[in-house]
Structures are given as structure tokens and as C-alpha cells.
Write a protein that holds these residues in place. Sequence first.
Motif, PDB file in Angstrom:
ATOM      1  N   LEU A 389       8.136   1.707  -5.234  1.00  0.00           N
ATOM      2  CA  LEU A 389       9.080   1.027  -6.229  1.00  0.00           C
ATOM      3  C   LEU A 389       8.750   1.405  -7.519  1.00  0.00           C
ATOM      4  N   LEU A 390       7.355   1.233  -7.770  1.00  0.00           N
ATOM      5  CA  LEU A 390       6.898   1.415  -9.248  1.00  0.00           C
ATOM      6  C   LEU A 390       7.103   2.824  -9.726  1.00  0.00           C
ATOM      7  N   GLY A 391       7.090   3.847  -8.690  1.00  0.00           N
ATOM      8  CA  GLY A 391       6.935   5.479  -9.057  1.00  0.00           C
ATOM      9  C   GLY A 391       8.538   6.028  -9.098  1.00  0.00           C
ATOM     10  N   PRO A 392       8.661   7.034  -9.348  1.00  0.00           N
ATOM     11  CA  PRO A 392       9.966   7.670  -9.588  1.00  0.00           C
ATOM     12  C   PRO A 392      10.247   8.096  -8.051  1.00  0.00           C
ATOM     13  N   HIS A 393      11.622   8.292  -7.800  1.00  0.00           N
ATOM     14  CA  HIS A 393      12.162   8.784  -6.702  1.00  0.00           C
ATOM     15  C   HIS A 393      13.271   9.633  -7.040  1.00  0.00           C
ATOM     16  N   THR A 394      13.178  11.007  -6.750  1.00  0.00           N
ATOM     17  CA  THR A 394      14.247  12.018  -6.981  1.00  0.00           C
ATOM     18  C   THR A 394      15.047  12.543  -6.147  1.00  0.00           C
ATOM     19  N   LEU A 395      16.204  13.041  -6.387  1.00  0.00           N
ATOM     20  CA  LEU A 395      17.021  13.748  -5.289  1.00  0.00           C
ATOM     21  C   LEU A 395      16.057  14.765  -4.251  1.00  0.00           C
ATOM     22  N   THR A 396      15.359  15.512  -4.950  1.00  0.00           N
ATOM     23  CA  THR A 396      14.360  16.271  -4.208  1.00  0.00           C
ATOM     24  C   THR A 396      13.842  15.793  -3.020  1.00  0.00           C
ATOM     25  N   ASP A 397      13.182  14.619  -3.405  1.00  0.00           N
ATOM     26  CA  ASP A 397      12.527  13.700  -2.454  1.00  0.00           C
ATOM     27  C   ASP A 397      13.390  13.107  -1.154  1.00  0.00           C
ATOM     28  N   VAL A 398      14.724  13.454  -1.364  1.00  0.00           N
ATOM     29  CA  VAL A 398      15.738  13.066  -0.127  1.00  0.00           C
ATOM     30  C   VAL A 398      15.600  13.936   0.927  1.00  0.00           C
ATOM     31  N   PHE A 399      15.459  15.211   0.604  1.00  0.00           N
ATOM     32  CA  PHE A 399      15.423  16.110   1.673  1.00  0.00           C
ATOM     33  C   PHE A 399      14.032  16.861   1.905  1.00  0.00           C
ATOM     34  N   THR A 400      13.142  16.996   1.132  1.00  0.00           N
ATOM     35  CA  THR A 400      11.954  17.493   1.477  1.00  0.00           C
ATOM     36  C   THR A 400      10.977  16.897   2.633  1.00  0.00           C
ATOM     37  N   ASP A 401      11.277  15.554   3.334  1.00  0.00           N
ATOM     38  CA  ASP A 401      10.716  15.374   4.284  1.00  0.00           C
ATOM     39  C   ASP A 401      11.145  15.729   5.520  1.00  0.00           C
ATOM     40  N   THR A 402      12.564  15.047   6.098  1.00  0.00           N
ATOM     41  CA  THR A 402      13.341  15.374   7.013  1.00  0.00           C
ATOM     42  C   THR A 402      14.538  16.274   6.654  1.00  0.00           C
ATOM     43  N   ARG A 418      18.984   4.731  -3.599  1.00  0.00           N
ATOM     44  CA  ARG A 418      18.572   4.007  -5.106  1.00  0.00           C
ATOM     45  C   ARG A 418      18.918   2.412  -4.715  1.00  0.00           C
ATOM     46  N   ARG A 419      20.194   2.162  -4.050  1.00  0.00           N
ATOM     47  CA  ARG A 419      20.675   0.855  -3.945  1.00  0.00           C
ATOM     48  C   ARG A 419      19.971  -0.094  -3.149  1.00  0.00           C
ATOM     49  N   GLY A 420      18.965   0.752  -2.009  1.00  0.00           N
ATOM     50  CA  GLY A 420      18.108   0.023  -1.451  1.00  0.00           C
ATOM     51  C   GLY A 420      16.724  -0.186  -2.203  1.00  0.00           C
ATOM     52  N   ARG A 421      16.568   0.662  -2.904  1.00  0.00           N
ATOM     53  CA  ARG A 421      15.226   0.228  -3.876  1.00  0.00           C
ATOM     54  C   ARG A 421      15.593  -1.041  -4.798  1.00  0.00           C
ATOM     55  N   GLU A 422      16.784  -0.789  -5.015  1.00  0.00           N
ATOM     56  CA  GLU A 422      17.273  -2.280  -5.934  1.00  0.00           C
ATOM     57  C   GLU A 422      17.018  -3.498  -5.376  1.00  0.00           C
ATOM     58  N   GLU A 423      17.308  -3.425  -4.144  1.00  0.00           N
ATOM     59  CA  GLU A 423      17.183  -4.601  -3.312  1.00  0.00           C
ATOM     60  C   GLU A 423      15.868  -4.896  -3.006  1.00  0.00           C
ATOM     61  N   LEU A 424      15.108  -3.971  -2.776  1.00  0.00           N
ATOM     62  CA  LEU A 424      13.753  -4.285  -2.375  1.00  0.00           C
ATOM     63  C   LEU A 424      12.714  -4.791  -3.535  1.00  0.00           C
ATOM     64  N   SER A 425      13.424  -4.464  -4.781  1.00  0.00           N
ATOM     65  CA  SER A 425      12.695  -4.827  -6.032  1.00  0.00           C
ATOM     66  C   SER A 425      12.793  -6.167  -6.312  1.00  0.00           C
ATOM     67  N   ARG A 426      13.605  -6.940  -5.397  1.00  0.00           N
ATOM     68  CA  ARG A 426      13.764  -8.538  -5.528  1.00  0.00           C
ATOM     69  C   ARG A 426      12.338  -9.175  -4.910  1.00  0.00           C
ATOM     70  N   LEU A 427      11.879  -8.345  -4.014  1.00  0.00           N
ATOM     71  CA  LEU A 427      10.589  -8.790  -3.272  1.00  0.00           C
ATOM     72  C   LEU A 427       9.525  -8.716  -4.319  1.00  0.00           C
ATOM     73  N   LEU A 428       9.383  -7.876  -5.271  1.00  0.00           N
ATOM     74  CA  LEU A 428       8.331  -7.576  -6.356  1.00  0.00           C
ATOM     75  C   LEU A 428       8.772  -8.982  -7.344  1.00  0.00           C
ATOM     76  N   GLN A 429       9.916  -9.331  -7.630  1.00  0.00           N
ATOM     77  CA  GLN A 429       9.978 -10.432  -8.504  1.00  0.00           C
ATOM     78  C   GLN A 429       9.380 -11.846  -7.769  1.00  0.00           C
ATOM     79  N   MET A 430       9.886 -11.840  -6.465  1.00  0.00           N
ATOM     80  CA  MET A 430       9.525 -12.984  -5.720  1.00  0.00           C
ATOM     81  C   MET A 430       7.938 -13.223  -5.765  1.00  0.00           C
TER      82      MET A 430
END
Length: 440
Positions: A389-402, A418-430
Motif C-alpha cells: 500500500l505504501l509503494g507504487p502500483h502501476t498499470l504494468t503491474d496488472v498484467f505482468t503477473d498473470t 486502485r479502489r481496492g487499495r483505497e479500501e485497504l488503506s483504512r486498515l493502516l489508519q486503524m
Amino acid sequence: MTGSDHFLWWRGHRGDRPRDDRWMEIGKESFQERERRITGRHHLPGPVPDWAEDLFRVARAAFIADKYVRRTGVRDRWTRRISLAVPVTEHERWGSAAVRTHLTALLQGLTGDLWNVDFRPLTGHYVEEALVSPDEPRASEVALFSGGLDSLSWAATRSRADDSRPLLLVMFREVGLLRLQQRVYRAVEQLDVVRPVLLLPMSQTPAGDGSGARLETSSRTRGLLYAAGAIRAATAHGVGTVHIPENGQLALNPPLTPARSAACSTRSVHPWTLGSLNALVTAVSDTESTVQVVNPLAQLTKGEVCKVGRDAGLTPSDLESTLSCGKPPTRRRGGPPIANCGVCFPCLVRRSGLLHANGSDGTRYEALPWADGLPLDRGADWRALQRWLLGPHTLTDVFTDTPLPADTDPAVAFDLIRRGREELSRLLQMAEATEAADAA
């Protein structure tokens, strides 16, 4: 089994014997349950075409091979070489180059192993007749139902569809979790449903292989077995689509670290996996009974799926009663009777989704991911998630894995993550709020 190669022979009729002593015989006895409970055939209203029975048998054989061949016994403690021999009725179809290509790619993509699957003619087999009256209404829609949050939200939504024909939910019983699954199913029954809802219970608990050793703990082929069971049920009902509900966030399941790429993370509902399975089904089926699998929640995050469930009439308590855990404590020997551990990645996504939809999460978890004193191994997913979550996540990362199928837009997948990362970021705040409160 000798050396680094493993040979497993799914037993056919009585005169069907392995080619030589390298082969380990497997079959219906490799499951703890009786065959009737495994197949659920007596619940089906009509015949199942041979290709669908073959697909289910191949999936069962692959699942047992996946559990019997331990990764700890190979050099890199992951990549196995598995040869599997399975009897099939539609021998010519399964023996074609196209089918072999699709099946091998699917198994290797799911498990990260090297597979070789041979087929031989199945003769002298008996298929149990259906006990359901042919006059009973057939379902117009089929979906997998695990007892998880995603499948509950989808079942609740479709139970309220304006359709007089039943919705069929295919449920694979989980050892130690059957009461939870039944309770979650009752949450659907208690809604103000418009259409009948049917439940098809099936089972798939592997028995020991006779060695006394613990079976392989990973199980990347379980999702394939579930899908094959649902496809088989759909053919008996005359339904052409099977819904496998999984939020798109976990379906894509982007690796949190390089060590979790490809098959090191579950890809059972990844768009590539479903595309490969559909290609296999098309190659082995006939045009009259072919079935395709679809993920109806592929464009939604976990939090958005939770909101869909709320819109369908589910309460926060209904959603919190579900199972999301990758390693349920109740499955562990001596583990507490709790469904969700709270610290694995699926549990972290669950936490963020419920917070997004309900503003709180009253689920009973075994542990808090950011708690002081949590064992190092149990906090691994939380630390990996923080770094991701604290690092970058780019469009390339989406299809370089599977790889993504040709009909999947990478930009849409990227926006979903991106939307999922925003939801998960709430855990960092908690976590930060908890630390501040403890420091005060």
C-alpha cells in the motif's frame, strides 16, 4: 512414486490396472465421504452428459493428486512433476491436442507445477439415476455458494430476481464449517425472496494416502473441482451459465510481494483461469449442453460487494457471519471454533470491505493483525500489505503477473485495484489509531 516424478492412476472398472508399479492408484476411495454425497447425483433432475461427468472426474483426480504429492518433497519445495492417468467416456475428445493444451495450461497456471495428463477409455461404469422427479421445476440459474461473503451477496441479490424458476446454489461442504454454511444459507432463505432457492450440497474431503503423513497444505485445484461440480449440475438443469461470485479485487489477487507471484497466490477465479476453463469446456462439450463460467462480481471491490449485499436486504450481522478466511482456525487441529483468523490476506480484504460498507466490522476474529506480540509468521500478510500500500502500483503491474484475457481491459482492472487499495488503506489508519491510543 520414485525420484522427482509422481504418477497417479485414477481407478476405472475392475479390470483397469496401472501400467506398472510406478503408478499410485487413486479413486473414489480417496475421499472421506461416500460417492453419493460427493457427486450429489440423486439431487439432479436430469441426466448429465458424458463430457460433464468426465470433466468432474478429471477435476477430482487433479485435486487428489494436488493433495497427495507434497511440495516439501521436491527440490524447490514448490514445483512438482505430476503424471495423471484418468479414464473418460468421451475418449477421442479428451485425447485431442486442443484439449490437452487447454487442460495442461489450466493446471500449470493454477498450481505452478508440471503436469502430464493421459486419458484412456472408461468402460463398465455405472451412473446413479436421479431421484428428483422430472416434473420438478428446473433451475434457470446456477451459482457456487461457499458460505463466504461474496457468494452470500450474490445469492441474496439473485434470490430477489423477477424469475419464477428456481435459483440453484451449489455448495461444497467444508469440514468443521457446515453449521456456518447452513447458517449463511438461512440468511438467504429469510429474505423476502421472489423466486424459489434450491441448495445442492456436495462434498470433497480428501482421505489420507496411507502413509500417515499430513497431506499437502496448499490446494490450488480446489476451485477447479468446485467449478466442475457446478458445471455438471448446470447441465442436468439445462442451464448454460455458471456464476462463480468472487470480488474482482481477490479474483485478480495482485501479488503483495514478488515472492507471491503467479501460482504462489490463489488464482482460481482470475479472468485468465475462467477463460482457460471455458476454452477447455468448449473443446470437450457438445453444442447442445455446453456451459460457460462467469464471475458476476468481477468489476467490484470487496466493499462494493458488501454494499450489494446490503441493498439486497442483508444485515451487517448476516455479512459478518460469513467465512472469508484462507486458513480458518476451526480447520486447524486443536484450533478454536472460529471461522476467520483475521490476519491472512483474505481476512484483511474482508475487514476493509465491511468497514467500507458498514462503517464497522463486528466479526469475531482469532487475532488482530497489528497487535503487539503476534507471531512473526502470522503477521507476514499484514507487513506485506503495508509495504504494498505504501509503494507504487502501476498499470504494468496488472498484467505482468498473470496474463489477462484479450477481452479484459487492463485499465478497468487497474481502476478496480486502485479502489481496492483505497479500501485497504483504512486498515493502516486503524492500526495508526490503535498505536496512538496505546501510546497515550
